[in-house]
Design an enzyme around this catalytic site. Structure first.
Site, short mmCIF file in Angstrom:
data_model
loop_
_atom_site.label_atom_id
_atom_site.label_comp_id
_atom_site.label_asym_id
_atom_site.label_seq_id
_atom_site.Cartn_x
_atom_site.Cartn_y
_atom_site.Cartn_z
N ASP A 53 0.81 -1.22 0.00
CA ASP A 53 0.00 0.00 0.00
C ASP A 53 0.84 1.27 0.00
O ASP A 53 0.70 2.13 -0.88
CB ASP A 53 -0.93 -0.02 1.22
CG ASP A 53 -1.85 1.18 1.27
OD1 ASP A 53 -2.99 1.07 0.78
OD2 ASP A 53 -1.44 2.24 1.78
N VAL B 219 -4.84 2.49 -0.73
CA VAL B 219 -4.63 1.82 -2.02
C VAL B 219 -5.22 0.42 -1.99
O VAL B 219 -5.91 0.00 -2.91
CB VAL B 219 -3.12 1.77 -2.35
CG1 VAL B 219 -2.89 1.00 -3.65
CG2 VAL B 219 -2.54 3.18 -2.47
N ASP B 220 -4.94 -0.31 -0.92
CA ASP B 220 -5.48 -1.67 -0.79
C ASP B 220 -7.01 -1.66 -0.78
O ASP B 220 -7.66 -2.47 -1.45
CB ASP B 220 -4.99 -2.31 0.51
CG ASP B 220 -3.55 -2.77 0.44
OD1 ASP B 220 -3.09 -3.10 -0.66
OD2 ASP B 220 -2.89 -2.79 1.48
N ILE B 221 -7.58 -0.74 -0.02
CA ILE B 221 -9.03 -0.69 0.08
C ILE B 221 -9.65 -0.31 -1.27
O ILE B 221 -10.64 -0.92 -1.71
CB ILE B 221 -9.45 0.30 1.17
CG1 ILE B 221 -8.98 -0.20 2.54
CG2 ILE B 221 -10.96 0.52 1.18
CD1 ILE B 221 -9.08 0.82 3.64
N GLY C 248 -9.38 -3.31 -3.56
CA GLY C 248 -10.37 -4.33 -3.20
C GLY C 248 -11.77 -3.94 -3.62
O GLY C 248 -12.55 -4.78 -4.11
#
Length: 370
Positions: A140, A167-169, A172
């Protein structure tokens, strides 16, 4: 009998770790899908990120409710055979292994699509599957830096990380939407899909506005709790030291703010302030004018005046403020360490009440899996 959920009967295999892919599959599980999480013998490394949720990782508890866990060593023939069996009975495969890792194990998405035409495979990576950075590891904060997001975050003195795994969220959530689109498409034409999503692409998309400003020769600057394109939009301090954040989104709102809070309707017609473009051009003068008005009243009076003038505002809270916030909704999920209360998922479907499954212990999968 409990009401059925939108994805009841859907089988999802998740070869996942960390945050991006688990965020996606947790939302599929919330909607009723059966999600089988494939873990290494040592487990998803996110299980060890911290121990604040009943002695377990907050990340893992948040993102793995309602799933089952199976331990497979995919370097062995037995592990590969078990994975093949799982995929053969699946509707969706989500994976965020390093680029090419699944193919080297004999499960390249294009090959899976040929064997199982109705399968929807979603592969998440850092920088795309081709190009000069395809093999680079990506997490991230690294993408926040590489994409330029960190350059826009923080105050004027230095760039900063966004305070959550944004970034990850975002990745996803993008994967979740793409999978739902593919499921709708499969219902129409009967074919699955081979979806590839890079974290860098997701952030580049989200950074379209500052990028266009850069191309126009107006390089974005870090402004802390202010807005690069709108003024006044930021934090102001009341006479009692409390801080309120206001947002004036239109010139109509400015007119109401000038009359109802600043106490000077003539400012609505003043060429220095009458339009947002003018206010941004004279940002320092605008903010000085607003700061002086806030400094004359305490937070209770400021709140009343802003509400009366129909101006958008917010308190500058910290996590303790969120914890006590009257709008915070929560759910409780069972975990191997005991019940844990977490913020409720945002969607509310009128007339239904969802129950959320437990967080799995490593290797805890139902015996009746297809």
């Amino acid at each position: 009998m409990s009401p059925s959920l939108p994805l009841d009967g859907l089988q999802v295999i998740a070869i996942e770790q960390a945050v991006a892919a688990p965020f996606c599959t947790s939302r599929l599980a919330d909607a009723g899908a059966r999600v089988v999480k494939v873990e290494r013998p040592e487990g998803d490394f996110a299980r060890g990120y911290d121990d604040v949720a009943a002695g377990q990782s907050s990340y893992f508890v948040w993102l793995n409710r309602g799933k089952e866990s199976i331990v497979l060593d995919l370097t062995t023939p037995v592990g590969k055979a078990e994975l093949e069996t799982l995929i053969a009975g699946a509707d969706v495969l989500v994976q965020n292994l390093k680029v090419g890792a699944l193919a080297r194990l004999g499960f390249a998405p294009e090959g899976l699509h040929a064997r199982y035409p109705r399968l929807i495979a979603c592969s998440i990576n850092g920088y795309g599957e081709t190009g000069p950075m395809a093999e680079r590891k990506a997490y991230d904060l690294l993408i926040q830096a590489e994409s330029g997001l960190a350059s826009l975050t923080g105050g004027p003195e230095a760039p900063s990380r966004v305070g959550i795994s944004i970034v990850d969220i975002a990745t996803g959530a993008t994967a979740h939407a793409a999978i739902l689109e593919a499921l709708i498409g499969r219902g129409i034409h009967g074919r699955g899909a081979d979806i590839r999503i890079s974290m860098f692409d997701v952030m580049a998309d989200w950074l379209a506005v500052p990028l266009l400003h850069e191309e126009a020769g107006r390089s974005p600057r870090r402004l802390g709790l202010a807005h690069p394109s709108i003024t006044p939009y930021g934090v102001f301090t009341c006479s009692d030291g409390a801080q309120l954040l206001i947002s004036i989104q239109s010139d109509r709102e400015w007119r109401g703010f000038a009359a109802g809070f600043l106490g000077n309707s003539a400012l609505a017609m003043d060429d220095r302030f009458a339009t947002n473009v003018a206010r941004v051009r004279g940002r320092a003068e605008t903010n000085t004018l607003v700061s002086e008005a806030f400094a004359r009243v305490d937070s209770r009076e400021a709140t009343r005046m802003l509400q009366d003038a129909d101006i958008a505002f917010a308190n500058l809270n910290d996590m303790a403020g969120l914890l006590a916030h009257p709008c915070l909704r929560r759910i409780t999920v069972d975990t191997p360490g005991g019940p844990v209360s977490i913020p409720a998922p945002a969607p509310i479907v009128a007339g239904t009440e969802r129950c959320y499954g437990p967080v799995p212990a490593l290797g805890s999968m139902r015996s009746d899996v297809a």
